[in-house]
Design a protein around this motif. Sequence first.
Motif, PDB file in Angstrom:
ATOM      1  N   PHE A 189       0.828  -1.217   0.000  1.00 25.80           N
ATOM      2  CA  PHE A 189       0.000   0.000   0.000  1.00 25.80           C
ATOM      3  C   PHE A 189       0.858   1.260   0.000  1.00 25.80           C
ATOM      4  CE2 PHE A 189      -3.235  -2.668   2.536  1.00 25.80           C
ATOM      5  CZ  PHE A 189      -3.617  -3.327   1.379  1.00 25.80           C
ATOM      6  N   TYR A 212      -3.446  -9.887  -3.386  1.00 26.24           N
ATOM      7  CA  TYR A 212      -2.401  -8.867  -3.318  1.00 26.24           C
ATOM      8  C   TYR A 212      -1.112  -9.311  -4.001  1.00 26.24           C
ATOM      9  CZ  TYR A 212      -5.548  -6.655  -0.051  1.00 26.24           C
ATOM     10  OH  TYR A 212      -6.646  -6.082   0.518  1.00 26.24           O
ATOM     11  N   VAL A 227       4.168  -8.946  -6.600  1.00 26.60           N
ATOM     12  CA  VAL A 227       3.070  -8.041  -6.256  1.00 26.60           C
ATOM     13  C   VAL A 227       2.066  -7.953  -7.400  1.00 26.60           C
ATOM     14  CG1 VAL A 227       2.433  -5.661  -5.676  1.00 26.60           C
ATOM     15  CG2 VAL A 227       4.563  -6.655  -4.784  1.00 26.60           C
ATOM     16  N   MET A 228       0.790  -8.174  -7.092  1.00 24.90           N
ATOM     17  CA  MET A 228      -0.266  -8.097  -8.100  1.00 24.90           C
ATOM     18  C   MET A 228      -0.507  -6.629  -8.467  1.00 24.90           C
ATOM     19  SD  MET A 228      -2.648  -9.930  -9.685  1.00 24.90           S
ATOM     20  CE  MET A 228      -3.292 -11.316  -8.744  1.00 24.90           C
ATOM     21  N   VAL A 232      -2.387  -3.232  -9.509  1.00 23.84           N
ATOM     22  CA  VAL A 232      -3.644  -2.758  -8.925  1.00 23.84           C
ATOM     23  C   VAL A 232      -4.891  -3.110  -9.723  1.00 23.84           C
ATOM     24  CG1 VAL A 232      -4.823  -0.790  -7.904  1.00 23.84           C
ATOM     25  CG2 VAL A 232      -2.343  -0.803  -8.052  1.00 23.84           C
ATOM     26  N   LYS A 262      -6.790  -6.473  -9.375  1.00 27.52           N
ATOM     27  CA  LYS A 262      -7.308  -7.030  -8.127  1.00 27.52           C
ATOM     28  C   LYS A 262      -8.442  -6.250  -7.433  1.00 27.52           C
ATOM     29  CE  LYS A 262      -4.400  -4.585  -5.026  1.00 27.52           C
ATOM     30  NZ  LYS A 262      -5.221  -3.495  -5.590  1.00 27.52           N
ATOM     31  N   SER A 263      -8.447  -4.907  -7.617  1.00 27.53           N
ATOM     32  CA  SER A 263      -9.351  -4.116  -6.781  1.00 27.53           C
ATOM     33  C   SER A 263     -10.816  -4.450  -7.043  1.00 27.53           C
ATOM     34  CB  SER A 263      -9.116  -2.629  -7.030  1.00 27.53           C
ATOM     35  OG  SER A 263      -9.324  -2.333  -8.387  1.00 27.53           O
ATOM     36  N   SER A 275     -13.654  -3.611  -1.877  1.00 26.06           N
ATOM     37  CA  SER A 275     -13.806  -2.196  -1.555  1.00 26.06           C
ATOM     38  C   SER A 275     -14.993  -1.982  -0.615  1.00 26.06           C
ATOM     39  CB  SER A 275     -14.002  -1.374  -2.825  1.00 26.06           C
ATOM     40  OG  SER A 275     -12.799  -1.392  -3.569  1.00 26.06           O
ATOM     41  N   LEU A 328     -14.014  -3.012   2.786  1.00 22.63           N
ATOM     42  CA  LEU A 328     -13.079  -2.037   3.332  1.00 22.63           C
ATOM     43  C   LEU A 328     -13.826  -0.817   3.860  1.00 22.63           C
ATOM     44  CD1 LEU A 328     -10.141  -1.200   3.696  1.00 22.63           C
ATOM     45  CD2 LEU A 328     -10.122  -0.431   1.317  1.00 22.63           C
ATOM     46  N   LEU A 329     -14.771  -0.328   3.070  1.00 27.05           N
ATOM     47  CA  LEU A 329     -15.512   0.861   3.486  1.00 27.05           C
ATOM     48  C   LEU A 329     -16.395   0.570   4.704  1.00 27.05           C
ATOM     49  CD1 LEU A 329     -16.336   2.297  -0.035  1.00 27.05           C
ATOM     50  CD2 LEU A 329     -14.745   3.237   1.666  1.00 27.05           C
TER      51      LEU A 329
END
Lengths: 129, 129, 129, 129
Positions: free
Chosen positions: D25, D64, D75-76, D78, D81-82, D87, D90-91
């Motif tokens: 991150f 990730y 490392v994947m 961005v 994966k998102s 999300s 996460l929120l």
Amino acid sequence: MIHIDLRSREPIYEQLVNNIKELIFSGILQPDEKLPSVRELASQLTINPNTIQKAYKELENLGYIYSARGRGNFVMPVDDKSGVKNSVELLKKITELVKEANYVGISKEFIKQIIEDVYRKKIDKGGIE
Amino acid sequence: MIHIDLRSREPIYEQLVNNIKELIFSGILQPDEKLPSVRELASQLTINPNTIQKAYKELENLGYIYSARGRGNFVMPVDDKSGVKNSVELLKKITELVKEANYVGISKEFIKQIIEDVYRKKIDKGGIE
Amino acid sequence: MIHIDLRSREPIYEQLVNNIKELIFSGILQPDEKLPSVRELASQLTINPNTIQKAYKELENLGYIYSARGRGNFVMPVDDKSGVKNSVELLKKITELVKEANYVGISKEFIKQIIEDVYRKKIDKGGIE
Amino acid sequence: MIHIDLRSREPIYEQLVNNIKELIFSGILQPDEKLPSVRELASQLTINPNTIQKAYKELENLGYIYSARGRGNFVMPVDDKSGVKNSVELLKKITELVKEANYVGISKEFIKQIIEDVYRKKIDKGGIE
DNA sequence: GTGGTCTAGACCACT
DNA sequence: GTGGTCTAGACCACT
């Protein structure tokens, strides 16, 4: 040197907590030293593992040990735990008991001698069971 | 000056016992002095009379008060109660707490000062409610 | 409005803790308000009382509720608990999650809007089951 | 800059997962960058390789990193994966924590400042060990 | 009625 | 092997 009295009014898990605190304060259990495993202690004392678990959990909450899944329970090093709040509580308790000692006629010299003995580590220890 | 904390984890009857012991040790309640009646204290503290009764019964068992049928509860004079057994228990408890104080790094001078203060009755008192 | 997912990887007692924290933070459970009794909640959710007990004990350790034998469990008023240490931990966690949100491309305006909504209590509540 | 606390209650593999997520991150680990090999990291941290393996596997499941047979773990990027699902989760988590912050009396300005700092990358980083 | 302790025994998670 | 979770069920302590 853990002794549990099944007849006592004091809950078993609490006796365990007090016994282990004693071993820690006496230096018999050293910082980061591993405690007996839950199952091991349970079978030694012929007590249900859940009860041992509960005692260990309580010691963890009190900040005297830390627990790591798959590895065991260990004595928490001193610096990490001695919170001011706990010290205040401790001194309050001591004050109450000293008042009672005064009331029942125990001399202050007697109590001071206890303090000397404790701080010189003259007071008897005992190894873990 | 009895203070009950309904939020405390400590049972109400036990808080009562400790409060009254405090008043006795501090000399606020004098030997053979009458304690408030069960009903009176219950209504003052807005607590169930059974709980007050239980606390008084416990204080009687511990040897701190005596009950006279139809007259009330009174503070037990010192000479009649200070059993050797209780003193031994008391000193054991003090020893345990002093060990813990030593462990968490409280200086022995600090504790000795507490003792001096208690024996000189410098420590604050409080009257019964 | 307590919802337990028996299939979840998250332990039941932990789901309970989080659910009840939610109810407290949302103001649905008010300070000093009584929580459902251990047995009552257990039968409502068809979960073993021991598990409810464990959740309540954990909430007590975390400082969100207090427990009184023979009376019940109650919401701890705010002033008594909001330790600085806990706040620091909380802000650390928030920081970590915000970093992740940034990484996956969530706009900062979006997150700020969440904050506005929470502080204006626009976010949905729910009554206790 | 991976730091494992053997005394922590948090499982070692989970600490590893969180540490590496942090590095991703923060941009310290770039997309498609190779992670240290399991053996290498195990010997560096003096931890069982199985534990490292478990952490890498978990990071792969979370989307990730990706693993290339015989070549290592990477490392994947961005975009790949998102997922929307992540999300939303996460929120949700952020919302819960912000509610708690509100409850314990942390000002909304304080939290907004954290967001600003994170999005401006003012918050301290750390290189991989 | 309410919380607290304890046992017996099963099964899961981590190292 | 080690700690952690959970159920079922009994019994005790406090109000």
